[in-house]
Design a protein around this motif. Structure first.
Motif, PDB file in Angstrom:
ATOM      1  N   PHE A 141     -13.263 -12.691   2.924  1.00 31.10           N
ATOM      2  CA  PHE A 141     -13.422 -14.036   3.005  1.00 31.10           C
ATOM      3  C   PHE A 141     -12.130 -14.555   2.351  1.00 31.10           C
ATOM      4  O   PHE A 141     -11.790 -14.479   1.248  1.00 31.10           O
ATOM      5  N   VAL A 142     -11.516 -15.602   3.190  1.00 33.10           N
ATOM      6  CA  VAL A 142     -10.397 -16.539   2.705  1.00 33.10           C
ATOM      7  C   VAL A 142     -10.836 -17.869   2.683  1.00 33.10           C
ATOM      8  O   VAL A 142     -11.070 -18.437   3.852  1.00 33.10           O
ATOM      9  N   SER A 143     -10.966 -18.298   1.568  1.00 37.79           N
ATOM     10  CA  SER A 143     -11.182 -19.817   1.627  1.00 37.79           C
ATOM     11  C   SER A 143     -10.029 -20.810   1.000  1.00 37.79           C
ATOM     12  O   SER A 143      -9.414 -20.230   0.260  1.00 37.79           O
ATOM     13  N   GLY A 144     -10.001 -22.025   1.215  1.00 43.20           N
ATOM     14  CA  GLY A 144      -8.964 -22.732   1.025  1.00 43.20           C
ATOM     15  C   GLY A 144      -9.225 -24.433   1.550  1.00 43.20           C
ATOM     16  O   GLY A 144     -10.371 -24.736   1.879  1.00 43.20           O
ATOM     17  N   GLU A 145      -8.201 -24.958   1.490  1.00 43.31           N
ATOM     18  CA  GLU A 145      -8.168 -26.278   1.928  1.00 43.31           C
ATOM     19  C   GLU A 145      -7.426 -26.512   3.232  1.00 43.31           C
ATOM     20  O   GLU A 145      -6.336 -25.929   3.472  1.00 43.31           O
ATOM     21  N   LEU A 146      -8.363 -27.118   4.135  1.00 48.59           N
ATOM     22  CA  LEU A 146      -7.454 -27.272   5.616  1.00 48.59           C
ATOM     23  C   LEU A 146      -7.222 -28.568   5.649  1.00 48.59           C
ATOM     24  O   LEU A 146      -8.169 -29.623   5.608  1.00 48.59           O
ATOM     25  N   LYS A 147      -5.990 -29.011   6.125  1.00 48.67           N
ATOM     26  CA  LYS A 147      -5.608 -30.357   6.334  1.00 48.67           C
ATOM     27  C   LYS A 147      -5.034 -30.488   7.878  1.00 48.67           C
ATOM     28  O   LYS A 147      -4.379 -29.740   8.343  1.00 48.67           O
ATOM     29  N   SER A 148      -5.724 -31.650   8.452  1.00 44.90           N
ATOM     30  CA  SER A 148      -5.439 -31.879   9.916  1.00 44.90           C
ATOM     31  C   SER A 148      -4.614 -33.183   9.899  1.00 44.90           C
ATOM     32  O   SER A 148      -5.338 -34.173   9.194  1.00 44.90           O
ATOM     33  N   GLN A 149      -3.996 -33.705  10.707  1.00 40.37           N
ATOM     34  CA  GLN A 149      -3.384 -34.979  10.762  1.00 40.37           C
ATOM     35  C   GLN A 149      -2.958 -35.099  12.052  1.00 40.37           C
ATOM     36  O   GLN A 149      -2.030 -34.278  12.897  1.00 40.37           O
ATOM     37  N   GLY A 150      -3.157 -36.362  12.719  1.00 38.39           N
ATOM     38  CA  GLY A 150      -2.566 -36.733  14.276  1.00 38.39           C
ATOM     39  C   GLY A 150      -1.231 -37.406  13.856  1.00 38.39           C
ATOM     40  O   GLY A 150      -0.920 -37.691  12.667  1.00 38.39           O
TER      41      GLY A 150
END
Length: 203
Positions: A141-150
């Protein structure tokens, strides 16, 4: 008669020859058994991957948890950091690692995601926070923060967990299971704790 005098006689020579034959046959049997044991024993390879500070052990069909955690972290960072420029490369990099059972479904899902990223010109970046290995299920399991930007939108930051099952085939890692979800790691302990909690009565 002393033993040294006995060995000088014909009977002594015969006795010594018979004893030597027994010893030779015994040594041959030991050599055969040792050769068979060495041939059947799996060879272990000790590696020190760049992302780890300690050794990991890999055999033909097994690997230490540190090795699988390292590969899980690599895959999560590879899949979680995507731009329109490198999207096609990700598919090429992951393809050789896929097990036959999930090969088609994973590539189809990646193709759809790549088309969406290119169409919307979205950049995705993943910052891992925790890496865990669950021996009971062989899951990483690898967990963290996902940031998406257009191109004209504010960054959207969400929790993201990558869940993998990494097997070892002929000393090489093979991805046999993958799941991605916006939630904390769904470990066996967490699922059991959730199932054991009493349900609240609906009004």
């Amino acid at each position: 008669m002393r033993w040294s005098d006995f060995l000088q006689t014909w009977d002594g020579h015969e006795t010594e020859n018979r004893f030597s034959r027994v010893i030779i046959i015994g040594l041959l049997v030991i050599c055969v058994i040792t050769s068979l044991a060495a041939w059947r024993t799996e060879r272990s390879i000790i590696l020190v991957p760049p992302s780890l500070t300690q050794e990991v052990e890999v055999t033909r069909s097994q690997a230490s948890s540190e090795f699988k955690e390292s590969w899980g972290l690599f895959l999560a960072e590879l899949l979680g950091n995507t731009t329109p420029a490198n999207a096609d490369f990700l598919k090429t990099a992951v393809e050789p690692l896929l097990a036959p059972d999930i090969y088609r479904s994973v590539l189809d899902a990646m193709s759809d995601q790549i088309k969406a990223i290119k169409m919307d010109r979205v950049a995705i970046s993943f910052t891992p926070r925790h890496v865990d290995y669950e021996a009971e299920t062989n899951k990483v399991f690898v967990s963290g923060e996902l940031k998406s930007q257009g191109p004209s939108s504010k960054p959207d930051v969400k929790l993201r967990t990558y869940e993998f099952i990494i097997a070892i085939k002929n000393y090489r890692p093979r991805l046999e299971y993958i799941d991605v979800y916006p939630d904390s790691p769904r470990t066996l302990a967490r699922l059991q704790a959730t199932q054991g909690q009493p349900h609240e009565a609906k009004p």
